[in-house]
Design an enzyme around this catalytic site. Structure first.
Site, PDB file in Angstrom:
ATOM      1  N   HIS A  82      -7.455 -11.358  25.458  1.00 52.26           N
ATOM      2  CA  HIS A  82      -7.168 -12.801  25.500  1.00 52.26           C
ATOM      3  C   HIS A  82      -8.260 -13.529  26.290  1.00 52.26           C
ATOM      4  O   HIS A  82      -8.815 -14.534  25.821  1.00 52.26           O
ATOM      5  CB  HIS A  82      -5.795 -12.991  26.149  1.00 52.26           C
ATOM      6  CG  HIS A  82      -5.413 -14.410  26.427  1.00 52.26           C
ATOM      7  ND1 HIS A  82      -4.386 -15.036  25.766  1.00 52.26           N
ATOM      8  CD2 HIS A  82      -5.893 -15.326  27.314  1.00 52.26           C
ATOM      9  CE1 HIS A  82      -4.262 -16.274  26.216  1.00 52.26           C
ATOM     10  NE2 HIS A  82      -5.162 -16.471  27.170  1.00 52.26           N
ATOM     11  N   GLU A  83      -8.564 -13.022  27.483  1.00 48.37           N
ATOM     12  CA  GLU A  83      -9.576 -13.665  28.330  1.00 48.37           C
ATOM     13  C   GLU A  83     -10.966 -13.514  27.731  1.00 48.37           C
ATOM     14  O   GLU A  83     -11.796 -14.433  27.818  1.00 48.37           O
ATOM     15  CB  GLU A  83      -9.533 -13.067  29.744  1.00 48.37           C
ATOM     16  CG  GLU A  83      -8.206 -13.222  30.462  1.00 48.37           C
ATOM     17  CD  GLU A  83      -7.779 -14.677  30.586  1.00 48.37           C
ATOM     18  OE1 GLU A  83      -8.658 -15.562  30.631  1.00 48.37           O
ATOM     19  OE2 GLU A  83      -6.561 -14.930  30.612  1.00 48.37           O
ATOM     20  N   HIS A  99     -11.616 -16.181  25.232  1.00 48.36           N
ATOM     21  CA  HIS A  99     -12.032 -17.433  25.878  1.00 48.36           C
ATOM     22  C   HIS A  99     -13.535 -17.403  26.160  1.00 48.36           C
ATOM     23  O   HIS A  99     -14.264 -18.355  25.853  1.00 48.36           O
ATOM     24  CB  HIS A  99     -11.304 -17.619  27.206  1.00 48.36           C
ATOM     25  CG  HIS A  99      -9.868 -18.023  27.082  1.00 48.36           C
ATOM     26  ND1 HIS A  99      -9.435 -18.979  26.197  1.00 48.36           N
ATOM     27  CD2 HIS A  99      -8.757 -17.615  27.768  1.00 48.36           C
ATOM     28  CE1 HIS A  99      -8.124 -19.145  26.323  1.00 48.36           C
ATOM     29  NE2 HIS A  99      -7.691 -18.329  27.260  1.00 48.36           N
ATOM     30  N   ASP A 135      -2.864 -22.487  28.296  1.00 49.61           N
ATOM     31  CA  ASP A 135      -3.941 -22.831  27.371  1.00 49.61           C
ATOM     32  C   ASP A 135      -3.566 -24.018  26.486  1.00 49.61           C
ATOM     33  O   ASP A 135      -4.422 -24.852  26.163  1.00 49.61           O
ATOM     34  CB  ASP A 135      -4.277 -21.621  26.491  1.00 49.61           C
ATOM     35  CG  ASP A 135      -4.862 -20.468  27.302  1.00 49.61           C
ATOM     36  OD1 ASP A 135      -5.615 -20.747  28.248  1.00 49.61           O
ATOM     37  OD2 ASP A 135      -4.555 -19.311  26.992  1.00 49.61           O
TER      38      ASP A 135
END
Length: 379
Positions: free
Chosen positions: A74-75, A78, A172
């Site tokens: 997930h990170e 980003h 987010d």
């Protein structure tokens, strides 16, 4: 899972690698999260697999590792999307609350901010679908360890993806809402404040939901559920409030101008008298007097209280330097700056003196006191 604003401070923890030019950091609180989640998931692992004893905790630990692998992806999403848009990630951090990614600069456009923000939840939803497909197609024997991990991976990633899309900071989805308001109003800070207030409302609503859900059947409330949701709600409230506060601070910083913090000044020579300095100030309509050195550099400023205390009968023979405070070299700012640039320059100059001269093309036009800048930045 959230993105953070630029910061000069690196989080403490263990650097376990580098991705996309940024370190991957495991915070000490991550170990606590692993232990707590393993213990909490043990009952679910037992129900899904029928195992007992230490095997249950091994399965629970495997799920937690799988969960944090999903958090890392997930990170990473980003960071990779940010890098593709010209915004370099500074660090990826795994923490008690999952993780966050920070950057060296804020997004330049609403579109960039929205794309970076939505990338993480989209990865989780894709992972949820990937874990769910084998279950949907009955490709795995029910209640096996692999089946349980697939089920858990689908449920966890689906929840994380959807939860992070809630339009409320610090999630987010809050950044996406911020970008939408930013694009429509052309005011990023307004977007931050709107999304921050949505975050506060969501935090309160989340805790209220936990209270209602735990007592909906009229039985005893599930204090563990309420406590856990209250902790999450407090985290959300804190993040939303910090975003709102930071937006107001940034707006005040951007609003700082020379006219709001500087006092007009005139200049005199070191050989001039207190009376002459007063006359020059009165003629020029100035509040301050700066004494120039022979080379034209601002060398001192007149202490108004000290100058006022000089008797009129001796003011014409008292040198202005007798009532002046020295200005060290470097105690000056560029009078053509405004907003953050001006505040930063004042911050640099006030390392030398709490009062600094304002220069435009080498000419003194005013004085700035650090206390006046601080007052301008207060709510």
């Amino acid at each position: 899972m959230r993105m953070s604003s630029p910061s000069s401070r690196r989080k403490s923890g263990w650097v376990v690698g580098h991705v996309a030019g940024a370190p991957v950091i495991v915070a000490p609180s991550w170990l606590l999260a692993v232990g707590v989640l393993t213990f909490l998931y043990a009952d679910t692992a037992r129900a899904l697999t029928g195992l007992s004893g230490s095997a249950v905790y091994v399965v629970a630990l495997s799920f937690v590792v799988l969960l944090f692998a999903s958090v890392f992806l997930h990170e990473l999403a980003h960071g990779l999307v940010a890098r593709s848009r010209g915004q370099q990630p500074r660090e990826f951090v795994l923490t008690l609350w999952g993780g966050h990614t920070s950057f060296d600069a804020v997004s330049a456009t609403p579109a960039t901010s929205a794309l970076i923000s939505v990338a993480g939840p989209v990865v989780n939803l894709v992972l949820a679908a990937a874990f769910f497909v084998p279950l949907r197609l009955d490709l795995l024997e029910p209640h096996t360890v692999l089946w349980a991990l697939m089920w858990s991976g689908a449920a966890a990633n689906g929840f994380v993806g959807l939860f992070n899309l809630v339009p409320a900071l610090p999630l987010d989805g809050g950044r996406v809402l911020e970008a939408i308001v930013w694009a429509t109003s052309r005011d990023r800070l307004r977007g931050t404040i709107v999304a921050g207030w949505c975050g506060r409302v969501f935090a309160v609503g989340f805790v209220a939901w936990a209270l209602l859900a735990s007592t909906g059947d009229g039985g005893e409330p599930d204090f563990f559920l309420v406590a856990w949701c209250a902790i999450i709600g407090a985290f959300l409230w804190s993040g939303a409030s910090a975003a709102i506060k930071n937006a107001h601070v940034v707006r005040r910083v951007d609003g700082v101008t020379l006219s709001s913090v500087a006092r007009r000044a005139v200049t005199v020579g070191a050989s001039d008298s207190v009376a002459h300095a007063g006359a020059v100030a009165a003629t020029g309509g100035a509040q301050e007097v700066v004494v120039l050195s022979p080379d034209g550099r601002p060398a001192a400023y007149v202490d108004r209280a000290a100058a006022a205390a000089v008797p009129a009968e001796v003011a014409g023979t008292t040198p202005v330097t007798a009532v002046s405070v020295p200005l060290p070299v470097g105690a000056s700012v560029d009078g053509q700056l405004s907003g953050r640039a001006l505040v930063d320059d004042v911050g640099r100059a006030t390392r030398y003196s709490p009062v600094v001269a304002v220069l435009v093309d080498g000419r003194v036009i005013g004085l700035i006191r650090a206390t006046d800048v601080i007052a301008a930045l207060r709510p």
